[in-house]
Design an enzyme around this catalytic site. Structure first.
Site, mmCIF file in Angstrom:
data_model
loop_
_atom_site.group_PDB
_atom_site.id
_atom_site.type_symbol
_atom_site.label_atom_id
_atom_site.label_comp_id
_atom_site.label_asym_id
_atom_site.label_seq_id
_atom_site.Cartn_x
_atom_site.Cartn_y
_atom_site.Cartn_z
ATOM 1 N N SER A 173 -5.692 -6.151 -3.657
ATOM 2 C CA SER A 173 -5.163 -4.952 -4.307
ATOM 3 C C SER A 173 -4.383 -5.397 -5.526
ATOM 4 O O SER A 173 -3.891 -6.536 -5.585
ATOM 5 C CB SER A 173 -4.228 -4.193 -3.357
ATOM 6 O OG SER A 173 -3.501 -3.181 -4.028
ATOM 7 N N TYR A 198 2.980 -4.427 2.660
ATOM 8 C CA TYR A 198 1.617 -4.305 2.131
ATOM 9 C C TYR A 198 1.412 -5.254 0.951
ATOM 10 O O TYR A 198 0.418 -5.993 0.904
ATOM 11 C CB TYR A 198 1.352 -2.859 1.702
ATOM 12 C CG TYR A 198 -0.034 -2.638 1.155
ATOM 13 C CD1 TYR A 198 -1.129 -2.547 2.000
ATOM 14 C CD2 TYR A 198 -0.250 -2.523 -0.220
ATOM 15 C CE1 TYR A 198 -2.414 -2.338 1.495
ATOM 16 C CE2 TYR A 198 -1.526 -2.322 -0.731
ATOM 17 C CZ TYR A 198 -2.604 -2.234 0.135
ATOM 18 O OH TYR A 198 -3.869 -2.048 -0.367
#
Length: 258
Positions: free
Chosen positions: A142, A155
């Site tokens: 990501s 995350y």
């Protein structure tokens, strides 16, 4: 047609999700076979049923070595082996300051995002080297793995770790013909973003709709990516069109990194 995908078999983890399901569809359209693997056996098999006999659905927990082994065994049984892997499975965290996260949330996110990526890569390297053939492993990380942001530290850290795994593995296996790369999407119009809009919005005292508008505004293109757009880039990287791409970090963020 993208060069080098026809007749190849691709292991796709997180296959029932937004990006995963579109990747399976695109890869099949390019002539590949797919081992569609997801924690949900029902969802993975339902997806495979839509792919014209070019896919097998496998319900497996890829945060365990046994789960990854089951997926590879299913690919061997259905198609004779696996050539490529899209290690795409991932989960989001809830939003909170780092001081307020629970150990259980850390374990939940890292078990899927990091342990799952590691075990998938490890099993694929062993499978490919035992077969004596080249291959390609593409991870989904990501843009969060390239920067920090408040309230999503678990995350972000997990996606930094995925990029680190890719960089180390690329140095280990390039010489035996296994290419390794990582794809870093920005904001994508999927279920995960709905959860993040709500959670991050609540942590910042705004509605999910206002949080979505703010996230869209951060991308200079002014919108979320579609899952199809991410799948198209994943298919290109996995193909032989990018045969000299190895150890690379590909961003697809609509200007988030501009």
């Amino acid at each position: 047609m993208l060069k080098g995908l026809e007749g190849k078999t691709v292991l796709v983890t997180g296959a029932a999700g937004g990006i995963g399901s579109e990747a399976c569809r695109r890869l099949v359209a390019e002539g590949a076979n797919v081992v569609a693997t997801d924690i949900s056996d029902e969802a993975s098999k339902a997806l495979a049923d839509t792919l014209a006999g070019k896919a097998v659905g496998v319900g497996a927990d890829i945060s365990t070595a046994a789960g990854v082994a089951a997926a590879i065994e299913a690919g061997v049984a259905a198609f004779g082996g696996i050539d490529l892997a899209f290690a795409n499975a991932g989960v989001e965290c809830y939003a909170a300051p780092i001081a307020e996260f629970s150990e259980a949330e850390y374990d939940r996110v890292f078990n899927v995002n990091v342990r799952g990526a590691f075990l998938t890569a490890q099993a694929m390297v062993n499978h490919l080297t035992a077969a004596g053939k080249p291959g390609h492993i593409l991870f989904t990380a990501s843009i969060a793995g390239l920067q920090g942001s408040p309230t999503t530290s678990i995350y972000n850290a997990s996606k930094h770790a995925v990029i680190g795994i890719m960089k180390c593995l690329a140095l280990e296996v390039g010489s035996v013909g296994i290419r390794v790369n990582v794809l870093c999407p920005g904001v994508v119009d999927t279920r995960m973003m709905r959860a993040l809009e709500e959670s991050i919005g609540a942590a910042n005292g705004v509605s999910a709709a206002d949080m979505k508008a703010a996230m869209e505004a951060n991308a200079t293109l002014g919108r979320y990516a579609t899952a199809e757009e991410i799948a198209a880039m994943a298919a290109w990287i996995l193909s032989e069109e990018g045969a000299y791409c190895h150890g690379e970090t590909f961003t697809i963020g609509g200007g988030l990194m501009a």
